[in-house]
Write a protein that holds these residues in place. Structure first.
Motif, PDB file in Angstrom:
ATOM      1  N   ALA A  47       7.665   9.009  -3.940  1.00 54.73           N
ATOM      2  CA  ALA A  47       6.505   9.419  -3.939  1.00 54.73           C
ATOM      3  C   ALA A  47       6.282  10.776  -5.210  1.00 54.73           C
ATOM      4  CB  ALA A  47       6.254  10.257  -2.596  1.00 54.73           C
TER       5      ALA A  47
ATOM      6  N   LEU B 289      -0.429   9.973   0.018  1.00 53.40           N
ATOM      7  CA  LEU B 289       0.139  10.111  -1.241  1.00 53.40           C
ATOM      8  C   LEU B 289      -1.294  10.239  -2.216  1.00 53.40           C
ATOM      9  CD1 LEU B 289       2.555  10.262  -2.996  1.00 53.40           C
ATOM     10  CD2 LEU B 289       2.335   7.766  -2.907  1.00 53.40           C
TER      11      LEU B 289
ATOM     12  N   TYR C  85       3.968   3.420  -7.304  1.00 54.24           N
ATOM     13  CA  TYR C  85       4.868   3.588  -6.334  1.00 54.24           C
ATOM     14  C   TYR C  85       5.757   2.462  -5.694  1.00 54.24           C
ATOM     15  CZ  TYR C  85       6.259   4.872  -1.240  1.00 54.24           C
ATOM     16  OH  TYR C  85       7.068   5.204  -0.129  1.00 54.24           O
TER      17      TYR C  85
ATOM     18  N   GLU D 283       0.849  -1.314   0.009  1.00 54.88           N
ATOM     19  CA  GLU D 283      -0.098   0.006  -0.004  1.00 54.88           C
ATOM     20  C   GLU D 283       0.823   1.397  -0.087  1.00 54.88           C
ATOM     21  OE1 GLU D 283      -0.844  -0.138   4.727  1.00 54.88           O
ATOM     22  OE2 GLU D 283      -2.393  -0.864   3.392  1.00 54.88           O
ATOM     23  N   VAL D 284       0.317   2.315  -0.455  1.00 53.52           N
ATOM     24  CA  VAL D 284       1.079   3.510  -0.653  1.00 53.52           C
ATOM     25  C   VAL D 284       1.111   4.224   0.670  1.00 53.52           C
ATOM     26  CG1 VAL D 284       0.607   3.818  -3.090  1.00 53.52           C
ATOM     27  CG2 VAL D 284      -0.955   4.996  -1.419  1.00 53.52           C
ATOM     28  N   PRO D 285       1.968   5.181   1.045  1.00 55.38           N
ATOM     29  CA  PRO D 285       2.156   5.929   2.346  1.00 55.38           C
ATOM     30  C   PRO D 285       0.732   6.725   2.477  1.00 55.38           C
ATOM     31  CG  PRO D 285       4.028   6.741   1.026  1.00 55.38           C
ATOM     32  CD  PRO D 285       3.203   5.488   0.250  1.00 55.38           C
TER      33      PRO D 285
ATOM     34  N   GLN E 140      -1.872   3.312  -8.375  1.00 63.24           N
ATOM     35  CA  GLN E 140      -0.645   3.716  -7.295  1.00 63.24           C
ATOM     36  C   GLN E 140       0.176   3.060  -6.877  1.00 63.24           C
ATOM     37  OE1 GLN E 140      -2.731   6.355  -4.488  1.00 63.24           O
ATOM     38  NE2 GLN E 140      -3.914   4.608  -3.847  1.00 63.24           N
ATOM     39  N   THR E 141      -0.331   1.978  -6.290  1.00 63.94           N
ATOM     40  CA  THR E 141       0.542   0.652  -5.562  1.00 63.94           C
ATOM     41  C   THR E 141       1.625   0.278  -6.458  1.00 63.94           C
ATOM     42  OG1 THR E 141      -1.428   0.200  -4.165  1.00 63.94           O
ATOM     43  CG2 THR E 141       0.520  -1.003  -3.778  1.00 63.94           C
TER      44      THR E 141
END
Ligand SMILES: [Zn+2]
Lengths: 181, 191
Positions: free
Chosen positions: B47, A80, B33, A75-77, B29-30
């Motif tokens: 990011a 974000l 990233y 998962e992204v922070p 996005q995952t």
């Protein structure tokens, strides 16, 4: 390439060409991931039973791959996603406006074309009596939205510069027009 | 993700549907990233590149023709921007000697049953940091191919399409990356 057809009755016959280290290494990933046939498996086992080096290679690669698998991010922070949404807003906005302007301009041009055709027909211009490709297509289009092949556009109605890139179907460059009644 | 749904979201974005944009970001996005983080080695740069990737995607989404998978296209944009970023950073570091801040790993989220104890979580985070620093030592082209295969789990064919390279080149980059990484991990006593 190493050969498989020398195996008979799932036993390796005497004198069979064994796999070289190089051949084994080429297939090592398949071996670790278990994607090999029974015949191939025999060759692998035969090679590994006599080769310490390749056994070590298998152990190392297996460990490396398992470590790397854990490096995937699930998962992204936090925050974000919101940041990205905000950052792309101006781009999205600009594109929406642009496509709106194109649609509007297209509609204006289409109605101009339609008007010209009506005038041509009214004055009984030779083209009107015996319609060329451009008029034919216009008459065949449904009332609201139609597709026009650029070939059908007469030289007086060239708007390819801005609009030909709007659609491509089966390798044909097509122009989407909003034809006004 | 479901291919049909994927295509629908992309088409909706091309039409300018405002809700589709957010959905597309959420879907990809995952993936973006994850590759950027392992490629660049720190969360801040990852990011930034993730954001840059989506700007690029939306700026050029009209040029996307459904003949390739959208995910492949997203990976291609991400890969190119990561490589650009590394080239730029190399120049910056060479000229200013600025220290590069490496990723600060966060521990993975706890699972309800048989939750690992804090020491284990810390050890896992430390291990990932060690592996990341080994990855950072690889040549960037080798690292990229290796990450696509062994972290993102793509097939050799997909990678060849993303990088626009022959299959043989892809395989040799991955093999070289693995060999180099093994050496680094052995030096760190991880292997
Ligand atoms: Zn061997």
């Amino acid at each position: 390439m190493w050969e498989l057809y020398r195996i008979k009755n799932v036993k390796i016959k005497k004198g069979v060409k064994s796999m070289s280290c190089r051949n084994f290494q080429d297939k090592m990933e398949d071996y670790i991931k278990g994607s090999f046939s029974q015949h191939e498996g025999l060759y692998f086992d035969e090679h590994l039973s006599g080769c310490d080096k390749c056994r070590q290679r298998v152990a190392d690669l297996r460990a490396t791959l398992s470590l790397l698998q854990d490096m995937a991010v699930r998962e992204v922070p936090p925050g974000l996603e919101g940041r990205i949404v905000k950052a792309v807003e101006p781009v999205v906005h600009r594109q929406r406006n642009q496509s709106f302007r194109i649609r509007k301009l297209t509609a204006i041009m289409a109605s101009a074309v339609a008007l010209t055709l009506v005038v041509l027909a009214a004055v009984n211009y030779p083209w009107g009596a015996q319609p060329g490709p451009s008029t034919t297509v216009f008459h065949k289009q449904p009332a609201s939205v139609g597709r026009l092949h650029p070939d059908y556009l007469s030289t007086s109605n060239r708007f390819e510069v801005d609009f030909y890139r709007t659609e491509r179907v089966n390798g044909l460059r097509l122009l989407r027009l909003n034809i006004m009644e | 993700m479901d291919k049909k749904l994927q295509a629908q979201i992309v088409t909706a974005c091309q039409r300018g549907d405002p809700h589709a944009y957010e959905q597309l970001i959420r879907c990809y996005q995952t993936q973006v990233y994850s590759l950027a983080l392992r490629m660049l080695g720190n969360a801040e740069d990852a990011a930034d590149v993730t954001q840059e990737t989506f700007i690029r995607i939306f700026r050029t989404i009209d040029s996307f023709r459904g003949d390739a998978s959208f995910s492949t296209w997203v990976y291609r944009v991400t890969s190119n921007l990561c490589l650009d970023w590394l080239r730029r950073r190399k120049r910056q570091v060479l000229s200013s000697d600025a220290p590069v801040s490496w990723e600060h790993e966060t521990a993975p989220r706890e699972v309800a049953d048989n939750a690992p104890n804090p020491e284990d979580l810390l050890a896992a985070a430390e291990l990932r940091q060690e592996i990341q620093s080994a990855l950072n030592e690889l040549e960037s082209y080798h690292r990229l191919a290796l990450l696509l295969r062994d972290v993102q789990g793509l097939s050799y064919e997909e990678i060849s399409e993303i990088l626009n390279l022959p299959l043989g080149t892809v395989k040799s980059r991955i093999n070289r990356g693995r060999k180099q990484l093994k050496k680094m991990l052995q030096q760190k006593n991880i292997l």
